[in-house]
Design a protein around this motif. Structure first.
Motif, PDB file in Angstrom:
ATOM      1  N   THR A  12     -55.056 -12.285 -39.859  1.00  0.00           N
ATOM      2  CA  THR A  12     -55.773 -13.208 -40.761  1.00  0.00           C
ATOM      3  C   THR A  12     -57.238 -13.419 -40.382  1.00  0.00           C
ATOM      4  N   SER A  13     -57.785 -12.570 -39.520  1.00  0.00           N
ATOM      5  CA  SER A  13     -59.190 -12.742 -39.136  1.00  0.00           C
ATOM      6  C   SER A  13     -59.848 -11.397 -38.840  1.00  0.00           C
ATOM      7  N   ALA A  14     -61.167 -11.399 -38.957  1.00  0.00           N
ATOM      8  CA  ALA A  14     -61.966 -10.205 -38.669  1.00  0.00           C
ATOM      9  C   ALA A  14     -63.247 -10.653 -37.970  1.00  0.00           C
ATOM     10  N   ILE A  15     -63.810  -9.758 -37.167  1.00  0.00           N
ATOM     11  CA  ILE A  15     -65.067 -10.037 -36.468  1.00  0.00           C
ATOM     12  C   ILE A  15     -66.152  -9.196 -37.122  1.00  0.00           C
ATOM     13  N   LEU A  16     -67.215  -9.846 -37.524  1.00  0.00           N
ATOM     14  CA  LEU A  16     -68.332  -9.167 -38.148  1.00  0.00           C
ATOM     15  C   LEU A  16     -69.514  -9.213 -37.177  1.00  0.00           C
ATOM     16  N   SER A  17     -70.097  -8.058 -36.882  1.00  0.00           N
ATOM     17  CA  SER A  17     -71.251  -7.970 -35.982  1.00  0.00           C
ATOM     18  C   SER A  17     -72.416  -7.340 -36.733  1.00  0.00           C
ATOM     19  N   TYR A  18     -73.614  -7.851 -36.460  1.00  0.00           N
ATOM     20  CA  TYR A  18     -74.821  -7.312 -37.088  1.00  0.00           C
ATOM     21  C   TYR A  18     -76.010  -7.653 -36.193  1.00  0.00           C
ATOM     22  N   VAL A  19     -77.132  -6.989 -36.432  1.00  0.00           N
ATOM     23  CA  VAL A  19     -78.325  -7.243 -35.624  1.00  0.00           C
ATOM     24  C   VAL A  19     -79.472  -7.694 -36.519  1.00  0.00           C
ATOM     25  N   THR A  20     -80.372  -8.466 -35.925  1.00  0.00           N
ATOM     26  CA  THR A  20     -81.613  -8.870 -36.585  1.00  0.00           C
ATOM     27  C   THR A  20     -82.748  -8.683 -35.578  1.00  0.00           C
ATOM     28  N   PRO A  21     -83.971  -8.469 -36.060  1.00  0.00           N
ATOM     29  CA  PRO A  21     -85.076  -8.292 -35.118  1.00  0.00           C
ATOM     30  C   PRO A  21     -85.476  -9.588 -34.418  1.00  0.00           C
ATOM     31  N   ASP A  22     -85.205 -10.724 -35.053  1.00  0.00           N
ATOM     32  CA  ASP A  22     -85.618 -12.011 -34.498  1.00  0.00           C
ATOM     33  C   ASP A  22     -84.414 -12.934 -34.368  1.00  0.00           C
ATOM     34  N   ALA A  23     -84.592 -13.988 -33.593  1.00  0.00           N
ATOM     35  CA  ALA A  23     -83.537 -14.989 -33.438  1.00  0.00           C
ATOM     36  C   ALA A  23     -83.463 -15.840 -34.695  1.00  0.00           C
ATOM     37  N   VAL A  24     -82.368 -15.742 -35.394  1.00  0.00           N
ATOM     38  CA  VAL A  24     -82.086 -16.552 -36.579  1.00  0.00           C
ATOM     39  C   VAL A  24     -80.693 -17.135 -36.398  1.00  0.00           C
ATOM     40  N   PRO A  25     -80.357 -18.194 -37.120  1.00  0.00           N
ATOM     41  CA  PRO A  25     -79.015 -18.763 -36.970  1.00  0.00           C
ATOM     42  C   PRO A  25     -77.931 -17.722 -37.271  1.00  0.00           C
ATOM     43  N   THR A  26     -76.871 -17.756 -36.492  1.00  0.00           N
ATOM     44  CA  THR A  26     -75.742 -16.857 -36.704  1.00  0.00           C
ATOM     45  C   THR A  26     -74.766 -17.576 -37.624  1.00  0.00           C
TER      46      THR A  26
END
Length: 133
Positions: A12-26
């Motif tokens: 019932t769950s999944a982990i989503l990972s992604y990158v951004t160039p700057d620190a923004v809220p996750t």
């Protein structure tokens, strides 16, 4: 544009990972396709730095094309433009090898910000949509 990676966490769950160039809220919004109500999920953000390890295989590989020329590697490892004359950090090695000087900004790699969010209360066989919140 950022590439996302989805990993199975539980039925019932999944982990989503992604990158951004700057620190923004996750923070992600997600919903089951066809529904109007969005859920919000928060996660963790991390980044790291690493010291460059220079291997002669960069400019003289035993197989394939080189990644860089020797001149490009020499230029990156050359600290004479910024290091104080007479200091141990001031050098222009003809054949840079192994770990480079920790105080050489050209030899420090900084990763993008890596975000990881767990999406919960998912239903098997359903399709979900997500977006950065």
């Amino acid at each position: 544009d950022s590439q996302a990676h989805v990993s199975f966490a539980s039925p019932t769950s999944a982990i989503l990972s992604y990158v951004t160039p700057d620190a923004v809220p996750t923070e992600l919004r997600y919903k089951r396709r066809g529904q109007r109500l969005w859920r919000t999920a928060f996660g963790d953000a991390r980044s790291y730095t690493a010291l460059a390890n220079v291997d002669p295989m960069l400019w003289a590989p035993t197989m394939g094309e080189p990644s860089y020329t020797l001149d490009e590697v020499r230029a990156a490892a050359n600290t004479t433009s910024w290091a104080v004359p007479g200091s141990a950090s001031r050098r222009a090695p003809p054949y840079p090898r192994w770990l480079q000087s920790y105080n050489d900004p050209a030899m420090i790699y900084s990763s993008p910000v890596i975000h990881t969010v767990t999406l919960t209360e998912l239903e098997a066989g359903e399709t979900y949509e997500y977006e950065l919140a």
